[in-house]
Design a protein around this motif. Structure first.
Motif, PDB file in Angstrom:
ATOM      1  N   UNK A 212       0.253  -8.783  -9.128  1.00  0.00           N
ATOM      2  CA  UNK A 212       0.319  -7.374  -8.732  1.00  0.00           C
ATOM      3  C   UNK A 212       1.686  -7.111  -8.113  1.00  0.00           C
ATOM      4  N   UNK A 214       4.766  -4.266  -6.929  1.00  0.00           N
ATOM      5  CA  UNK A 214       4.940  -2.879  -6.473  1.00  0.00           C
ATOM      6  C   UNK A 214       6.395  -2.579  -6.164  1.00  0.00           C
ATOM      7  N   UNK A 216       8.411  -0.403  -3.584  1.00  0.00           N
ATOM      8  CA  UNK A 216       8.210   0.324  -2.328  1.00  0.00           C
ATOM      9  C   UNK A 216       9.188   1.497  -2.209  1.00  0.00           C
ATOM     10  N   UNK A 246       7.966  -6.049  -4.091  1.00  0.00           N
ATOM     11  CA  UNK A 246       6.994  -6.891  -3.406  1.00  0.00           C
ATOM     12  C   UNK A 246       5.896  -7.244  -4.404  1.00  0.00           C
ATOM     13  N   UNK A 248       2.228 -10.009  -5.248  1.00  0.00           N
ATOM     14  CA  UNK A 248       1.310 -11.111  -4.970  1.00  0.00           C
ATOM     15  C   UNK A 248       0.872 -11.688  -6.311  1.00  0.00           C
ATOM     16  N   UNK A 266      11.296  -6.740   0.901  1.00  0.00           N
ATOM     17  CA  UNK A 266      11.224  -5.592   1.820  1.00  0.00           C
ATOM     18  C   UNK A 266      10.395  -5.934   3.062  1.00  0.00           C
ATOM     19  N   UNK A 267      10.390  -7.195   3.436  1.00  0.00           N
ATOM     20  CA  UNK A 267       9.626  -7.630   4.612  1.00  0.00           C
ATOM     21  C   UNK A 267      10.490  -7.520   5.853  1.00  0.00           C
ATOM     22  N   UNK A 268      10.507  -6.382   6.460  1.00  0.00           N
ATOM     23  CA  UNK A 268      11.360  -6.178   7.636  1.00  0.00           C
ATOM     24  C   UNK A 268      11.167  -7.308   8.658  1.00  0.00           C
ATOM     25  N   UNK A 270      11.476 -10.440   8.481  1.00  0.00           N
ATOM     26  CA  UNK A 270      11.356 -11.790   7.911  1.00  0.00           C
ATOM     27  C   UNK A 270      12.653 -12.065   7.169  1.00  0.00           C
TER      28      UNK A 270
ATOM     29  N   UNK B 155       3.349  -1.131   4.619  1.00  0.00           N
ATOM     30  CA  UNK B 155       3.588  -1.376   3.193  1.00  0.00           C
ATOM     31  C   UNK B 155       2.889  -2.628   2.680  1.00  0.00           C
ATOM     32  N   UNK B 156       2.599  -3.576   3.571  1.00  0.00           N
ATOM     33  CA  UNK B 156       1.957  -4.812   3.110  1.00  0.00           C
ATOM     34  C   UNK B 156       1.123  -5.400   4.241  1.00  0.00           C
ATOM     35  N   UNK B 258       0.050  -2.554  -0.317  1.00  0.00           N
ATOM     36  CA  UNK B 258      -0.668  -3.666  -0.950  1.00  0.00           C
ATOM     37  C   UNK B 258      -0.840  -4.792   0.063  1.00  0.00           C
ATOM     38  N   UNK B 279       3.546  -5.553   7.428  1.00  0.00           N
ATOM     39  CA  UNK B 279       4.903  -5.050   7.244  1.00  0.00           C
ATOM     40  C   UNK B 279       4.868  -3.542   7.141  1.00  0.00           C
TER      41      UNK B 279
END
Lengths: 389, 389, 389, 389
Positions: A212, A214, A216, A246, A248, A266-268, A270, B155-156, B258, B279
């Protein structure tokens, strides 16, 4: 001392990192079995190439990347261009009988990846693809623990690659945001590294994926760029993004083990949450890139009250590590491991054997990427064998 | 001081935990607004119940759980039986006009869960369901940060609940391994807690799920057991397991966010790897149960060179926490939070308002569980609204 | 079921914590070998005592702590008053033939501490002193590892106890800031806990100390207080502080091992940085209270590339832990360990043997505190035998 | 492109690390403001030097280190010999007008250290001393936070440098174990790095020290060695060790702040436990080398329930870091920081200004070392001004 002359195609961050890697490998391993020479560099324009030659200490620059192919002095073609050029450049290098070190992903689709691998094998050139994260010597320790039965049979694999390189909507549009240029988004860019961990460490191959993906931020501002790689802040018009930010992936391995990947740019916050957790019937392995030199190993043995994850720090008992540092814990990093990657490629060339990972290895990763893309498009489990040759 | 008299149905580990919770709440909150009284306890046999009454300090025991329903002295029916008895016991308690505190999952399927919620609402009794992990005061801090916009738009969502309670093949067969008794395996048992985190913290509800469940050990040895709960090591014949040991769930929230869950009770070495990563467009939240009193918060603001995840330790600025400890970092734990759970239930009773989470809340979680089971069975994305009323 | 009736002297935070501990122990251990009863409570005024009796569920309150001594119903006198009352109350309790559970430090100087220990031994009463941090079952695992030779001979001990309870200059003046009331500052208050770890875990006693103590905030505002314990923010006149806020102690053990303590209550941001690192000739132990249920153990054995610190999580293989939780990692905390402390004291009473730590044990800790105070005063190494009987 | 020609004296691990540093700096910073050239290398014998020249890519080797001094082609003399040669070599280099990059500690005593610093200043040559740990760009962030008042006034400094390089009794005797050769043991070897952190980050200088040093293994087996640096396992006769293995230092800073150091090379399992904790009146800073790219910062501000240590990861907002990596979290390491150290030295040469840390800076560190040695010898607090000019 025998020499291996390098022609570098692409002088962005990764090109510079490759140049450093050769130089550092030269000193760490004493020029054995061969000493790399930074011979020639090409980039999008002759001007950029000339600047790069001066900055990185190459003997000369090329006006065009095709010049490098024709250059009899060049032993190694090193490709760090955007993804969509990999195939054309690599096929030309193969035709010219050069050894090739190509950044990942190999190409933008499984068909061209396997075509490249087959052409290289037929031509008898040595190939390497830059799945650098498995060249950290700690991953050899991890693999040996799996092979030695220290975790038993694998039952679950978790792979993570979350970063925030594109977490802000004002990060400018780059070739990575274009499907035409990059092939895919985060699945090919960083998901490929997760699959590389799985391939390196899980004895069974992946059988099926359910993915899946996406987007963002569906548009990004145009950047002011000169060469192949965008830079600076984007202040221009908004451009549509058609690659995933992003995703999974659920995984089923041959034999029944399962797992999943979580991938994102887009993992702010991280910065680089990269790593894996592998569960087995007798133990477990955990790796977190944030503690780059450490491996965690659990073994279900001994008195219950003394069991636990053991934090193993890489040290000079590993000869690759020892080429850099005589003690543990000193802070080996990305630059050192990239040099090991270059060194292992050069050793394979001199010894006339395949490097690992080579183009075929990379093509198998591409097969997984394409299976994920198909799964996402059709919202269904996809057998890996459905895609590619 | 007003009293609330408790009739406990089930005196296994969780029954004892509830008894402790009432006692501790009594001291921590000074018996305000009401003092709980451990009135009567029932279990599978009268003998077990009698032993439990003595051990836990209940005034008396019941021969049968139905006796408790008819007992006019009892204000609260507290249900910690195996899952498959929840419905029958709770419906009897509702019929008797008792307030009910039921362990999760509410029942073994969405239909009975909603039936129970509706019956309770119609009867006007106060209900609570034991999603204890969200009663840790640090989760109130987390929720407030989300509400205050401190992470922007979600967002996640990543939810984890991995443990190794059943990681060895010789762990004896228990009711949890039987679909008929437990309804499901790890998805209902621990997946429910992950969904509870999501429901507590993500403003948007879950819209769709894609789930993959696996049984790692298809049979387990019979245990020597007396009451509702198996115990000891299994030395008996092998019994077939038909509930899942491990699973992954992909999630799509209303509005486009997601996420995924990773759930397992066969993760060797991961004692309780519980937590979440959320996130957002402006920041992120991370919670790891292994550091039970800490929340990590990232905010994309301020000079870039000083940004980072902030590790917030719960302290007495929270009045629930302050009921136990005057300083931070002292080591609040499961027992304290379970007491807060009991206290909040008693406050809701006295104040005549719904507790949170109540049966309806629990039924919505059950809807998610059933959607996951359907998704796994049919290997497809399932809209949450496909299941339940 | 035999009973032990408790008379509590002091109903501040610690008094409430003791009351909870008895109640929780009652349920966790089923009232075996005796069931504690919260009989009577005393505090600075009758009014405070009456409020405490209601809030904590004591049967009755006393007008004065001396009443409790004369009360034939009371088996246990439990002392949680400010330090300077310990001696007087304990000596009265001993004279009355009560068993005594006294918070640490035992008294404000080594002479009275040993006097108390000797009086109690002569009277044949059972005593316990509240060095709660060593009652965490994980410290039994630690001790067993040392005894089993799993770290070899100890060569270095590091003890830490840094918190920020008084890190702000506006934290109001409390009895802890008065030498007359508290005996000393951070050295007796938290340094005592570090020495308790050392005494519990290092086979050799301390021989010599070199100590440096400092006052960071030489005055604090007067608080609005009613009972023995100050509370709220201080808005009153500034009062001079004459007890230490921060200190360092260098240690030499009998036999040549060395070490140090770092202790502070003005460590901004360090909520409870408590723990130890013990180095031996064959391994090491590390404990950090921030991960309250975990012990880290290093053993120099096995292949070098697989050595590392092992993170051991406490679990139900320990019977004390199992009284609370059937699985590891569930979040045992301060409240649970305090209940274990109360339980072990009651077991010692019933079995007619010394508890550990008892008053003599506590007096030996006080000897170390006094040696530190002398060392700081005279700026020199002090032999522990220089102080006390 | 201007060049700076390097003459390296000593080709052990550290010599190779310096050679790599110049090479890497050349590529990372594009040869600006000058390109280093690996001109000539000397070691204990001509044979070792010749091998090193080939392995490290130096243009040529010297028969003797004195040759390098007389060589007009050499701009920089780089000294990585054992400590006891630093003075003689450096003084010769100063006499020859060379710029000098010398490993720490500067010399084996404060008198020669200051003599060297003064000679260099008089000669007008640029000097640098290898306190590499403060060249990690994250230490610039740390310093800026202190300067900006982000922790208020410093009240306590903790410095740690524990490693296990000599933790086994069979680690062979090396020059580091001889007072005559090394000047001191762990205090000069690693304690110097702790003092460097303090000097870099604490605005007030150290006023007084109280030090306790110990030898854990009083003899070690002779090694089979060829050059200046011992290697391999020791199988020879036992040799007496007269330098310290482990130590603790209590510190008083000018103005009243206190602190301590813990230093060891016999800390089994602690590969490189290096770092500091700095407490201030408004906040705190924590650095742990095991997380080499991270700084932790606490600030006492904002709502209490959201305060906590913030984990700052170094990123490309720092121009030194950006010379290597365009993103955070990629794994910068020792090699990168050593290149920054070389680069900053070369910049200082070209710009005709002092480097930092230079010889005078190093001499001030040596003053602290000598004060510690005196304190240990006389078992008393020593004012730093008691030693040195």
């Amino acid at each position: 001392m025998p020499e291996l002359k390098v022609g570098l195609i692409g002088a962005g961050w990764m090109g510079r990192a490759h140049a450093m890697a050769y130089r550092t490998a030269r000193l760490a391993f004493g020029g054995q079995p061969a000493a790399p020479v930074l011979e020639v560099v090409a980039d999008a324009t002759e001007e950029i190439a000339a600047r790069a030659a001066a900055a990185l200490g190459f003997r000369r620059h090329a006006r065009d990347w095709r010049e490098v192919m024709e250059d009899p002095a060049v032993d190694i073609v090193d490709i760090t261009t955007p993804n969509d050029m990999h195939y054309e450049v690599a096929m030309a290098a193969i035709a010219a009988g050069k050894h090739i070190y190509c950044e990942k992903p190999l190409t933008n689709d499984v068909a061209t990846s396997f075509a490249m691998a087959e052409a290289a094998e037929k031509a008898g050139v040595t190939t390497a693809v830059g799945f650098n994260y498995i060249k950290n010597p700690v991953q050899n320790v991890a693999r040996k623990l799996v092979e030695d039965g220290e975790i038993g049979a694998v039952t679950y694999f978790r792979g993570l690659f979350n970063c925030d390189s594109a977490a802000r909507p004002d990060v400018p549009f780059a070739w990575r945001n274009s499907k035409a240029r990059a092939g895919s988004g985060v699945i090919g860019d960083v998901g490929a590294h997760c699959f590389a961990y799985a391939r390196h460490l899980v004895p069974q191959p992946v059988e099926e994926v359910m993915c899946d993906l996406s987007i963002v931020f569906p548009e990004r501002p145009q950047a002011e760029t000169a060469g192949w790689h965008s830079a600076g802040s984007g202040g221009g018009a908004m451009l549509p993004v058609d690659t995933d930010d992003v995703g999974t992936v659920m995984i089923r391995f041959v034999g029944g083990a399962t797992g999943h990947l979580e991938i994102s740019r887009v993992s702010l916050g991280r910065r680089m949450e990269i790593g894996y957790d592998i569960t087995g019937t007798e133990g477990a392995l955990r790796y977190q890139y944030e503690r780059i030199n450490e491996l965690q190993h659990y073994r279900e043995s001994g008195p219950p009250e003394t069991r636990g994850f053991k934090r193993i720090e890489m040290g000079p008992s590993d000869p690759r590590y020892a080429a850099f540092f005589p003690v543990s814990g000193i802070g080996a990093g990305y630059s050192d491991f990239k040099a090991i990657e270059a060194q292992e490629f050069m050793e394979a060339i001199v010894e006339g054997r395949p490097a690992c990972p080579d183009f075929r290895w990379g093509a198998e990763i591409q097969r997984l990427i394409d299976a994920c893309i198909l799964s996402d498009a059709e919202s269904r489990w996809v057998k890996v064998r459905e895609v590619g040759p």
